[in-house]
Design a protein around this motif. Structure first.
Motif, PDB file in Angstrom:
ATOM      1  N   ASN A 103      -5.291   7.933   4.749  1.00  0.00           N
ATOM      2  CA  ASN A 103      -5.017   6.963   3.688  1.00  0.00           C
ATOM      3  C   ASN A 103      -6.299   6.676   2.903  1.00  0.00           C
ATOM      4  OD1 ASN A 103      -3.875   4.867   2.159  1.00  0.00           O
ATOM      5  ND2 ASN A 103      -4.409   3.335   3.688  1.00  0.00           N
ATOM      6  N   SER A 108      -5.168   1.451  -1.846  1.00  0.00           N
ATOM      7  CA  SER A 108      -4.046   0.665  -1.338  1.00  0.00           C
ATOM      8  C   SER A 108      -3.907  -0.649  -2.117  1.00  0.00           C
ATOM      9  CB  SER A 108      -4.237   0.362   0.152  1.00  0.00           C
ATOM     10  OG  SER A 108      -4.256   1.533   0.926  1.00  0.00           O
ATOM     11  N   GLN A 138       2.870   3.583   4.236  1.00  0.00           N
ATOM     12  CA  GLN A 138       1.798   4.542   4.008  1.00  0.00           C
ATOM     13  C   GLN A 138       2.213   5.862   4.669  1.00  0.00           C
ATOM     14  OE1 GLN A 138      -0.661   6.703   4.570  1.00  0.00           O
ATOM     15  NE2 GLN A 138      -1.272   6.392   2.450  1.00  0.00           N
TER      16      GLN A 138
END
Length: 396
Positions: A103, A108, A138
């Motif tokens: 990620n 984010s 995610q």
């Protein structure tokens, strides 16, 4: 001679935290790129301007750093109790591949806002004024992120007075909750500490045997002590990124740590997995001057951390690595916890090259196993440009 025309793909260029990237709605991608595979990777490489042997990404949207060679694909969520599915692609600068193994914690911060503006969140969940709670899946690591996005007049509020070290201008604060951040689905045996230890002796040929905390939380990360590799923890980018020998050392540490963590099966695989794991080094608090000239006093922080991303020292701190830092700091006995003075804690403020960052984590031990329910930190995000990106029609 016939020439292939360029095609237009709807896209938005957004800063999230201390990174920026090109955001797409899945439905807006060309049909061949709406599914994972070679066509999608080729499209994103061409959008960003990779691979570029000059290392500049001049013919694309990338900024030739790990923080600016990023892409995001969002879709309405296929998961119950989630609003949006978030897929992150870290685009290599000089090689022809996109790394999907982890990620981006910084980007984010922009996912919730883009999802709202892009019509991917049910309108009934967005207040006229107040805070919209966006439930993000995610998809790279199979984890939930809760984004709290400020709303004014029914639209995402981007401006504000929240200051984030590593970002020049203030903006609206976005609070992120990384739920159950430990042990991603991509590897590590499903354990926060894949070796079973809080601290290991990591043998690194040409470097020595290093004490290391290897953790799966936010993103797989290998922590070592700064002094063990000849550093103070006060370093800025120029001290490391121009030193080929130092960068080779960090890559060797990263490869051998990845092997011990079970993320790769042989050392050769590390070159194809540039995004994960990360390598970071920690030290007790000291006075230093940040990259902007700002004085950071030892009393302002609990510890110092420097981290490498895509083979270079990061200019601030990756959001996912901040989750790893907060999680490790909350667990007595890890190198991160010890650098911060040891003992129990549920939040830590650390010094990085651009300044400081606070991250909280809730950790508990059950039957000898450590778990973390969530890690919390604040970032900001702002749309820089929206419209279309153009790529030659035969590039994917």
């Amino acid at each position: 001679m016939t020439h292939v025309p360029q095609i237009k793909v709807p896209a938005t260029y957004i800063r999230g935290g201390t990174s920026k990237g090109v955001f797409f709605r899945l439905q807006d991608l060309p049909a061949a790129a709406q599914v994972p595979g070679a066509a999608r990777d080729a499209l994103l490489l061409r959008v960003i301007g990779s691979p570029d042997p000059y290392g500049k990404q001049i013919d694309g949207m990338g900024g030739a750093t790990s923080s600016t060679s990023k892409t995001v694909i969002l879709a309405k969520s296929s998961k119950p109790d989630h609003d949006v599915d978030y897929l992150f692609g870290q685009v290599s600068i000089d090689k022809a591949f996109v790394d999907w193994s982890g990620n981006c914690g910084n980007l984010s911060a922009a996912v919730g806002a883009f999802a709202i503006s892009g019509g991917l969140v049910d309108a009934s969940r967005i207040p006229q004024d107040g805070m919209a709670t966006v439930r993000v899946w995610q998809a790279n690591i199979g984890k939930t992120i809760i984004a709290h996005v400020p709303i004014t007049g029914g639209a995402v509020q981007e401006t504000g007075d929240f200051e984030l070290d590593g970002v020049t201008f203030p903006a609206a604060e976005v609070q992120l909750e990384f739920m159950d951040p430990a042990a991603d689905e991509e590897g590590g045996g499903g354990s926060m500490f894949p070796t079973g230890n809080l601290v290991d002796d990591l043998e690194v040929p040409g470097v020595g045997t290093l004490k290391a905390t290897m953790i799966n939380a936010g993103i797989p990360t290998i922590f070592v002590n700064a002094e063990a590799i000849g550093y103070t923890g006060m370093e800025l980018q120029d001290a490391i990124n121009g030193d080929a020998k130092a960068l080779a050392m960090f890559e060797t540490i990263r490869a051998h740590g990845a092997l011990r963590m079970g993320l790769i099966q042989n050392l050769d695989e590390a070159a194809k997995r540039q995004h994960t794991p990360k390598v970071a080094f920690v030290a007790a608090p000291k006075d230093y001057v940040s990259s902007s000239g700002k004085q950071v006093a030892a009393g302002d922080v609990d510890l110092l951390v420097r981290a490498l991303s895509m083979g270079k020292l990061h200019h601030a701190m990756m959001g996912t690595a901040a989750v790893a830092i907060g999680t490790a700091a909350a667990i007595p006995g890890t190198l991160v916890n010890l650098a911060a003075g040891g003992g129990a804690r549920n939040a830590v403020r650390f010094g990085h090259p651009s300044g400081t960052l606070r991250v909280g984590a809730e950790a508990s031990q059950v039957n000898g196993e450590w778990s973390v329910t969530k890690a919390i930190m604040s970032r900001s995000a702002r749309v820089l440009m929206e419209g279309w990106v153009r790529v030659p029609g035969d590039s994917f």
